[in-house]
Design an enzyme around this catalytic site. Structure first.
Site, PDB file in Angstrom:
ATOM      1  N   SER B 125     -42.839  35.658  17.742  1.00 51.75           N
ATOM      2  CA  SER B 125     -41.784  36.611  18.100  1.00 51.75           C
ATOM      3  C   SER B 125     -42.020  37.251  19.463  1.00 51.75           C
ATOM      4  CB  SER B 125     -41.717  37.732  17.059  1.00 51.75           C
ATOM      5  OG  SER B 125     -41.590  37.204  15.772  1.00 51.75           O
ATOM      6  N   SER B 157     -49.398  39.740  14.518  1.00 56.43           N
ATOM      7  CA  SER B 157     -50.211  40.460  13.533  1.00 56.43           C
ATOM      8  C   SER B 157     -51.653  40.002  13.580  1.00 56.43           C
ATOM      9  CB  SER B 157     -49.653  40.249  12.124  1.00 56.43           C
ATOM     10  OG  SER B 157     -48.383  40.836  12.058  1.00 56.43           O
ATOM     11  N   GLU B 240     -45.524  30.053   5.225  1.00 54.32           N
ATOM     12  CA  GLU B 240     -45.943  31.439   5.284  1.00 54.32           C
ATOM     13  C   GLU B 240     -45.121  32.295   4.336  1.00 54.32           C
ATOM     14  OE1 GLU B 240     -44.696  33.245   8.832  1.00 54.32           O
ATOM     15  OE2 GLU B 240     -45.933  35.013   8.593  1.00 54.32           O
TER      16      GLU B 240
HETATM   17  C1  LIG Z   1     -45.165  44.346  10.406  1.00 54.37           C
HETATM   18  C2  LIG Z   1     -44.645  43.123  11.092  1.00 54.37           C
HETATM   19  C3  LIG Z   1     -45.469  42.010  11.226  1.00 54.37           C
HETATM   20  C4  LIG Z   1     -45.027  40.869  11.894  1.00 54.37           C
HETATM   21  N1  LIG Z   1     -45.887  39.810  12.092  1.00 54.37           N
HETATM   22  C5  LIG Z   1     -45.511  38.781  12.917  1.00 54.37           C
HETATM   23  C6  LIG Z   1     -46.445  37.782  13.343  1.00 54.37           C
HETATM   24  O1  LIG Z   1     -47.618  37.801  12.968  1.00 54.37           O
HETATM   25  N2  LIG Z   1     -46.041  36.825  14.210  1.00 54.37           N
HETATM   26  C7  LIG Z   1     -44.761  36.769  14.675  1.00 54.37           C
HETATM   27  O2  LIG Z   1     -44.454  35.887  15.458  1.00 54.37           O
HETATM   28  N3  LIG Z   1     -43.833  37.694  14.286  1.00 54.37           N
HETATM   29  C8  LIG Z   1     -44.182  38.695  13.421  1.00 54.37           C
HETATM   30  N4  LIG Z   1     -43.261  39.689  13.069  1.00 54.37           N
HETATM   31  C9  LIG Z   1     -41.926  39.650  13.667  1.00 54.37           C
HETATM   32  C10 LIG Z   1     -40.801  39.441  12.665  1.00 54.37           C
HETATM   33  O3  LIG Z   1     -40.738  38.137  12.277  1.00 54.37           O
HETATM   34  C11 LIG Z   1     -39.507  39.957  13.325  1.00 54.37           C
HETATM   35  O4  LIG Z   1     -39.605  41.356  13.387  1.00 54.37           O
HETATM   36  C12 LIG Z   1     -38.279  39.561  12.559  1.00 54.37           C
HETATM   37  O5  LIG Z   1     -38.040  38.204  12.714  1.00 54.37           O
HETATM   38  C13 LIG Z   1     -37.047  40.358  12.984  1.00 54.37           C
HETATM   39  O6  LIG Z   1     -36.877  40.345  14.363  1.00 54.37           O
HETATM   40  P1  LIG Z   1     -36.578  41.679  15.169  1.00 54.37           P
HETATM   41  O7  LIG Z   1     -37.595  42.670  14.803  1.00 54.37           O
HETATM   42  O8  LIG Z   1     -36.435  41.334  16.586  1.00 54.37           O
HETATM   43  O9  LIG Z   1     -35.209  42.201  14.605  1.00 54.37           O
HETATM   44  P2  LIG Z   1     -33.690  41.644  14.988  1.00 54.37           P
HETATM   45  O10 LIG Z   1     -33.766  40.186  14.965  1.00 54.37           O
HETATM   46  O11 LIG Z   1     -33.323  42.321  16.237  1.00 54.37           O
HETATM   47  O12 LIG Z   1     -32.905  42.175  13.765  1.00 54.37           O
HETATM   48  C14 LIG Z   1     -32.342  43.474  13.696  1.00 54.37           C
HETATM   49  C15 LIG Z   1     -31.429  43.526  12.474  1.00 54.37           C
HETATM   50  O13 LIG Z   1     -30.375  42.587  12.621  1.00 54.37           O
HETATM   51  C16 LIG Z   1     -30.344  41.709  11.522  1.00 54.37           C
HETATM   52  N5  LIG Z   1     -29.901  40.377  11.969  1.00 54.37           N
HETATM   53  C17 LIG Z   1     -30.337  39.710  13.068  1.00 54.37           C
HETATM   54  N6  LIG Z   1     -29.714  38.518  13.144  1.00 54.37           N
HETATM   55  C18 LIG Z   1     -28.887  38.431  12.077  1.00 54.37           C
HETATM   56  C19 LIG Z   1     -27.977  37.446  11.600  1.00 54.37           C
HETATM   57  N7  LIG Z   1     -27.793  36.289  12.228  1.00 54.37           N
HETATM   58  N8  LIG Z   1     -27.278  37.709  10.469  1.00 54.37           N
HETATM   59  C20 LIG Z   1     -27.456  38.877   9.800  1.00 54.37           C
HETATM   60  N9  LIG Z   1     -28.290  39.845  10.204  1.00 54.37           N
HETATM   61  C21 LIG Z   1     -28.999  39.621  11.336  1.00 54.37           C
HETATM   62  C22 LIG Z   1     -31.743  41.706  10.982  1.00 54.37           C
HETATM   63  O14 LIG Z   1     -31.781  41.353   9.614  1.00 54.37           O
HETATM   64  C23 LIG Z   1     -32.159  43.144  11.192  1.00 54.37           C
HETATM   65  O15 LIG Z   1     -31.697  43.937  10.151  1.00 54.37           O
HETATM   66  C24 LIG Z   1     -43.701  40.840  12.397  1.00 54.37           C
HETATM   67  C25 LIG Z   1     -42.874  41.945  12.243  1.00 54.37           C
HETATM   68  C26 LIG Z   1     -43.325  43.099  11.608  1.00 54.37           C
HETATM   69  C27 LIG Z   1     -42.407  44.292  11.499  1.00 54.37           C
END
Ligand SMILES: Cc1cc2nc3c(=O)[nH]c(=O)nc-3n(C[C@H](O)[C@H](O)[C@H](O)COP(=O)(O)OP(=O)(O)OC[C@H]3O[C@@H](n4cnc5c(N)ncnc54)[C@H](O)[C@@H]3O)c2cc1C
Lengths: 349, 375
Positions: B125, B157, B240
């Site tokens: 991410s 993470s 995962e």
């Molecule tokens: C504690 C934690 C640990 C993590 N660990 C890792 C890791 O080790 N490695 C890694 O690579 N990533 C990791 N992640 C990242 C995680 O996979 C992303 O946070 C997640 O994919 C959401 O992306 P974003 O935070 O950018 O939110 P966004 O993608 O910006 O989403 C914001 C909101 O919009 C909604 N949304 C977005 N697109 C759509 C759609 N097409 N349809 C409907 N709703 C939608 C989402 O559900 C959410 O509610 C971690 C995240 C957290 C919080």
């Protein structure tokens, strides 16, 4: 009938909003840098700390509606000042007990008082029975108010916040909490005014609940507003996330819950000074039941809309959640309110 | 259909139980310092490895035991029942390496991954590429026999404790976005890698921002072919996602027991509503466990994990978050006054379960697609 603010109340809303915006906690970093004293001073100067001070005829200078307007504005800004504790809960208790000069001291802003709550925060502490409890929303206060059983009702007493109290880090990052673990030394207590009747206590509780609800409504509405703005700006898959129906529905559901809570709160705030104490209290419990039932879900939905960033400490979302969850507990969560409403409706108590 | 252990599984379970009773580090769950906890976690990994409990389902030639994944499920279950520390999750990185890696990469990376000598993190991410992972911008430019990486990763993470990273970067900006991504196996000690921990609402720093400035990666450390990164990422994420893989079910049961104890301590066990809510929490855990058993059985019969993983992910998030709600409601004000502050922390820790590994909304999108609904 008109379930809307009148022109004067609208003006008050603007004034309170301005003060709240100047002292707003827009991100958790602001908790360290906000000039809380200046915010308190502006509230005092605008007369907003004295809304419940009584005139010669014993009438409060403003109604529950005005109190709710201010509380909502401060809740919306997550403003870290003890408005509910000092200007509403403590001041009203003093005013109802006829301790006019003490209430006016608080209204002037130079002095503050918190409120002593029992161990589960569900009611004002009764001394000496409540041997443990918390001074809530007591930032900058040297004392907190509690109740002592007396002939003729509940006597308001001033409890010094001395060495018997330990500041604790509670969930709410915007309001302070201090714990006491042992029976409070009765020799340190000072009485304020005359004992309160059941009806007066009910009136107090109605105002306190309505103000807490208004705070929660502010916390929820501003959280929803922030999430909606974010949903319009945050781009994923080349479009704002707010264009996905899943996100639209999250926004819409949170909005509905917050607005429903606001409707119930408006009525509760109005009822405080107009209806019979029992009816006013039921209106307040209705609002608190609604606010308590949706506070967690609304603020969680907001965190979810923010995605990963909404899970971080540096983001404001959890500060909303923490304040709303604390409001939910203070003077009883939705379960406590529902049971009391059931008592009234089903058993006529 | 038979939900009981086979004789071999039963034997394995019994010897595992005895082993766990002897080897679970005493007092591990009282450790508060995060660095110390990380050291304990490494030592635990080593202990498990030496006893042959890591990577049991991996092929023998890569250090595994070629056992069915059922054995890993049993390990997860028993470890949870006996309150062992978290089990290391080598599965998803390992899967990526032995599915897509060259022979040389497998020999080099798999043994230390198994033994716990090398800790891994997942750099997928980015600030602007969360749900829409394929839009990632971190660039890997080919320069002779090296790639030069520049960009910013977010949510890596365990990044602060990791030695290696499975990194996704764009190697071809000129093709459609899913096709221009490649995967890399990169040392976190490389010059130009800067890690900044991100503190979560719980107050814990379990994830990180990682900045990549002119980091040089030998071409030999690209995993798979150029442009194969998306496929690799999807394999990894599918593995995962399963709560069975991360020992969630066992730790869920453990937490449920603690919540039941809380209710008992507070004299709430006589209240029919509380009893029902606790029982409902048990049911949610069972439903999840049984769903996972079914998925696992499919996997044992040779099926790759697919979109059904989204079902488990949704059940998992719901179970965990509902359980934390229940704990909070049983604790009442104590959760807010700091009297039981650790539960407020676990409450906040349950919130991102519906965000990471694909948010709840994304999982529902995947299921809707699987159902063939019109787009
Ligand atoms: C504690 C934690 C640990 C993590 N660990 C890792 C890791 O080790 N490695 C890694 O690579 N990533 C990791 N992640 C990242 C995680 O996979 C992303 O946070 C997640 O994919 C959401 O992306 P974003 O935070 O950018 O939110 P966004 O993608 O910006 O989403 C914001 C909101 O919009 C909604 N949304 C977005 N697109 C759509 C759609 N097409 N349809 C409907 N709703 C939608 C989402 O559900 C959410 O509610 C971690 C995240 C957290 C919080």
């Amino acid at each position: 009938m008109l379930a809307l603010l009148d022109a004067e109340q609208q003006m008050l809303k603007e004034v309170a909003g301005q003060i709240a915006r100047a002292a707003e906690v827009a991100n958790p970093g602001d908790l360290k840098t906000r000039d809380r004293a200046a915010a308190w001073e502006s509230l005092a100067q605008a007369g907003l700390l004295g809304l419940r001070v009584r005139d010669e005829e014993g009438r409060p200078s403003a109604s529950g509606v005005e109190v709710a307007v201010v509380a909502e504005a401060l809740g919306a800004g997550l403003v870290p000042v003890p408005y509910l504790g000092s200007a509403v809960l403590a001041t009203e208790l003093l005013a109802l007990a006829g301790a006019g000069p003490e209430a006016e001291e608080l209204a002037a802003g130079g002095k503050r008082a918190g409120i002593l709550l029992n161990r589960d925060l569900s009611a004002p502490a009764r001394l000496p029975g409540d041997e443990q409890g918390y001074a809530w929303d007591c930032d900058g206060a040297a004392e907190a108010l509690a109740l002592v059983e007396a002939p003729g009702g509940a006597q308001v007493v001033r409890v010094p916040l001395d060495g018997a109290f330990t500041p604790v880090a509670g969930a709410d990052l915007t309001r302070s909490l201090a714990r006491y673990d042992a029976p409070i030394d009765p020799s340190g207590l000072t009485r304020a005014g005359r004992p309160l009747t059941e009806a007066e206590l009910a009136r107090w509780e109605a105002l306190a609940l309505a103000a807490l609800c208004a705070d929660t409504v502010g916390v929820m509405r501003s959280a929803v507003t922030k999430a909606v703005e974010y949903a319009k700006e945050r781009i994923q898959y080349g479009v704002p996330i707010g264009s996905f129906q899943a996100v639209q529905h999250m926004c819409a559901e949170a909005y509905v819950s917050a607005e429903a809570a606001a409707s119930a709160t408006g009525y509760a705030a109005w009822a405080v000074d107009v209806l019979e104490p029992g009816e006013a209290l039921t209106a307040a419990r209705t609002a608190k039941a609604q606010c308590g039932a949706v506070a967690r879900e609304v603020t969680e939905t907001v965190m979810q809309i923010f995605g990963g960033i909404g899970q971080t400490y540096e983001h404001i979302a959890h500060v909303h959640t923490r304040r709303a969850l604390t409001d939910r507990q203070v003077l009883g969560d939705e379960d406590a309110q529902l049971l009391r409403i059931a008592d009234v409706r089903l058993t006529g108590e | 259909m038979d939900y009981r252990d086979t004789p071999e599984e039963a034997e394995f379970r019994a010897s595992l139980r005895a082993w766990l009773a002897e080897n679970i580090p005493a007092g591990w769950d009282k450790i508060e310092d995060r660095d110390e906890a990380a050291r304990m976690q490494r030592a635990w990994h080593r202990t498990l490895y030496e006893a042959g409990y890591i990577g049991m389902s991996w092929p023998k030639e890569y250090g595994g035991r070629s056992l069915s994944p059922m054995y890993e499920a049993i390990l997860n279950e028993e470890a949870g029942n006996l309150n062992a520390p978290r089990l290391p999750s080598v599965g998803y990185i390992g899967r990526a390496v032995f599915t897509y890696g060259s022979e040389e990469q497998k020999k080099r990376f798999l043994p230390p991954l198994l033994s716990g000598e090398a800790q891994w993190c997942q750099g997928f991410s980015e600030p602007e590429a969360g749900s829409d992972l394929a839009s990632l911008r971190t660039l890997a430019r080919l320069d002779g026999d090296h790639y030069v990486v520049n960009g910013q990763k977010m949510w890596t993470s365990g990044g602060q404790y990791a030695d290696w990273c499975l990194l996704l970067a764009r190697t071809d900006p000129d093709v459609p976005k899913h096709k221009g991504i490649s995967a890399f196996l990169v040392s976190m000690r490389e010059p130009g890698v800067t890690v900044r921990p991100i503190v979560l609402a719980s107050g814990e720093a379990e994830t990180c921002e990682v900045f990549w400035d002119d980091v040089r990666i030998p071409v030999a450390q690209r995993l798979g072919a150029p442009g194969e990164g998306w496929r690799i990422a999807m394999t990894t994420v599918a593995y995962e996602r399963g709560p069975a893989d991360i020992g969630f079910i066992a730790s869920y049961r453990h937490t449920l027991r603690r919540v039941e104890r809380l209710a008992a301590e507070r004299g709430l066990l006589e209240r029919p509503e509380t009893r029902k809510k606790l029982a409902a929490a048990y049911v949610r855990g069972e439903v999840l466990r049984l769903n996972c058993m079914e998925q696992l059985s499919l996997r044992v019969s040779g099926r790759e994990p697919g979109p059904e993983g989204s079902v488990a992910k949704l059940l998992w998030a719901d179970a965990e978050q509902s359980l934390q709600h229940l704990a909070m409601d049983i604790l009442g004000a104590d959760c807010m006054t700091g009297a039981a502050g650790e539960w407020l922390g676990s409450y906040f820790t349950s919130r991102p379960v519906s965000v990471y590994g694909g948010s709840a909304q994304i999982q529902k999108n995947i299921i809707a697609r699987m159902l063939g609904l019109p787009r």
